[in-house]
Design an enzyme around this catalytic site. Structure first.
Site, short mmCIF file in Angstrom:
data_model
loop_
_atom_site.label_atom_id
_atom_site.label_comp_id
_atom_site.label_asym_id
_atom_site.label_seq_id
_atom_site.Cartn_x
_atom_site.Cartn_y
_atom_site.Cartn_z
N LYS A 112 0.80 -1.22 0.00
CA LYS A 112 0.00 0.00 0.00
C LYS A 112 0.84 1.28 0.00
O LYS A 112 0.36 2.34 -0.39
CB LYS A 112 -0.98 0.01 1.19
CG LYS A 112 -2.12 -0.97 1.01
CD LYS A 112 -3.32 -0.60 1.84
CE LYS A 112 -4.43 -1.63 1.73
NZ LYS A 112 -5.26 -1.45 0.56
N LYS A 193 -5.03 -10.66 -6.08
CA LYS A 193 -6.29 -11.00 -5.40
C LYS A 193 -7.42 -10.05 -5.79
O LYS A 193 -7.17 -8.89 -6.16
CB LYS A 193 -6.10 -11.03 -3.89
CG LYS A 193 -5.78 -9.68 -3.30
CD LYS A 193 -5.93 -9.67 -1.79
CE LYS A 193 -5.83 -8.24 -1.30
NZ LYS A 193 -6.35 -7.89 -0.05
N LYS A 196 -11.06 -4.73 -2.97
CA LYS A 196 -12.05 -3.64 -2.89
C LYS A 196 -11.48 -2.33 -3.40
O LYS A 196 -12.22 -1.41 -3.67
CB LYS A 196 -12.57 -3.50 -1.46
CG LYS A 196 -11.53 -3.12 -0.46
CD LYS A 196 -12.12 -2.93 0.95
CE LYS A 196 -13.49 -3.51 1.13
NZ LYS A 196 -13.81 -3.81 2.51
#
Ligand code: AMP
Ligand code: TRP
Length: 327
Positions: A112, A193, A196
């Site tokens: 991130k 993956k 969201k």
């Protein structure tokens, strides 16, 4: 005495079938045997400000989805993280025993923060807050997808370190996951993956996607070379992911699906997979629509009250252990 379960989802972005298969469905199954806590991690959502738009709306939406997916407020305490101030408080105390080196090793932090011009302290301390979420309830079991395993391991380390420094206080929680559903991959790229925060909505099937959207997304999902529908994560990662999703949505085994589609092409396979997803998601969407804001707010108010009692007890004990003045 029943064992305790705690888990949660960040209230940013969309809730997708990876969240359902990887996490929420396990909570629903386990709520009969565990004293369960299902949290809406709104403070964690704040760590990625660009994703955390409409956080209030997302929190209500995700809470309604918890109910629509089968969490029963009589069995599971459903609550919002920011409604229980003990989480942030315990996070601070745990932060004093966490080490920079171990936080720097967290892969979610590395992913991130990659390419970010400035990295906020909250993103770095994210796993410490998650440890506080879990330890405030002395949870035995933490059912999450595979991406969260490292954070649960850190939680165990922090609990052990705290116990050895200050005396036995915390239970050591277990990471729980279902092998088949712990990692649902993106429909647009089977090496990453389902997420969201994916920029391309074709990465995921949201729980609230309508039928047309579901069909379109499955139609454009990537497949592999060759035309057979067989499960092999090395040779056919994209088709294997679709088979996993199909199996989870339909309840049929992957082996049975392989047999059913022997000699059929991807086109037909995708059509029947879309049917299965629509059949799986429509009743959930129907339930979702029938939950009013006032109903869910009541559930969350009750949940917060109970969560505060439990977390408050732990915090009292922790403060004594570390030697803070009690009056
Ligand atoms: P998040 O959406 O990152 O807040 O994740 C909420 C829960 O869903 C966590 O337990 C995650 O591990 C799980 N989860 C998220 N994405 C996936 C995925 N693609 N496959 C399986 N589980 C997932
Ligand atoms: N970090 C988790 C995720 O992104 C969400 C979460 C926050 C969580 N606190 C938790 C999960 C405590 C389990 C237990 O998926």
């Amino acid at each position: 005495m029943k064992k305790r379960l705690l888990s949660g989802i960040r209230t940013s972005g969309v809730t997708h079938i990876g969240n359902v298969f990887g996490a929420i469905n396990q909570w629903v199954q386990m709520q009969n045997d565990y004293e369960s806590f299902a949290m809406l991690a709104d403070l964690h959502a704040l760590t990625t400000p660009s994703e955390a738009v409409n956080i209030e709306k997302k929190t209500l939406e995700t809470a309604k989805l918890y109910l629509a997916l089968g969490l029963n407020p009589k069995k599971t305490t459903i609550f919002v993280q920011s409604h229980v101030p003990q989480h942030a408080e315990l996070s601070w105390i745990l932060g004093t025993i966490a080490r920079l080196g171990e936080l720097e090793r967290m892969t979610q932090f590395k992913d991130k923060s990659l390419g970010q011009e400035s990295i906020n302290l909250g993103l770095f301390a994210y796993p410490v807050l998650m440890a506080a979420d879990i330890l405030a309830y002395n949870a035995d079991a933490v059912p999450v997808g595979e991406d969260q395993k490292q954070h649960v391991e850190l939680t165990r380390n922090l609990a052990e370190r705290f116990n050895s420094r200050y005396g036995q206080t915390f239970k050591i929680p277990e990471y729980i996951s279902q092998k088949s559903s712990a990692r649902i991959m993106g429909l647009d790229d089977s090496s990453k993956k389902m997420s969201k925060s994916a920029e391309n909505p074709k990465n995921y099937i949201a729980v609230l996607d309508d039928e047309t959207t579901i069909r379109e997304k499955i139609k454009s999902a990537v497949t592999d070379s060759g035309s057979e529908i067989t499960f092999s994560e090395e040779k056919k990662p994209a088709v294997s992911n679709l088979l996993t999703i199909f199996s989870l949505a339909s309840g049929k085994s992957v082996g049975d699906l392989e047999k059913e589609f022997t000699g059929h092409g991807y086109g037909q396979f995708k059509e029947v997979l879309s049917d299965a997803l629509v059949a799986y998601l429509s009743p959930i969407q129907e339930k979702y629509k029938n939950i009013s804001n006032s109903e869910i707010k009541n559930v969350l108010a009750e949940g917060a009250k109970h969560a505060q009692e439990v977390a408050g007890k732990t915090l009292g004990e922790v403060k004594k252990r570390v030697g803070l003045l009690q009056i």
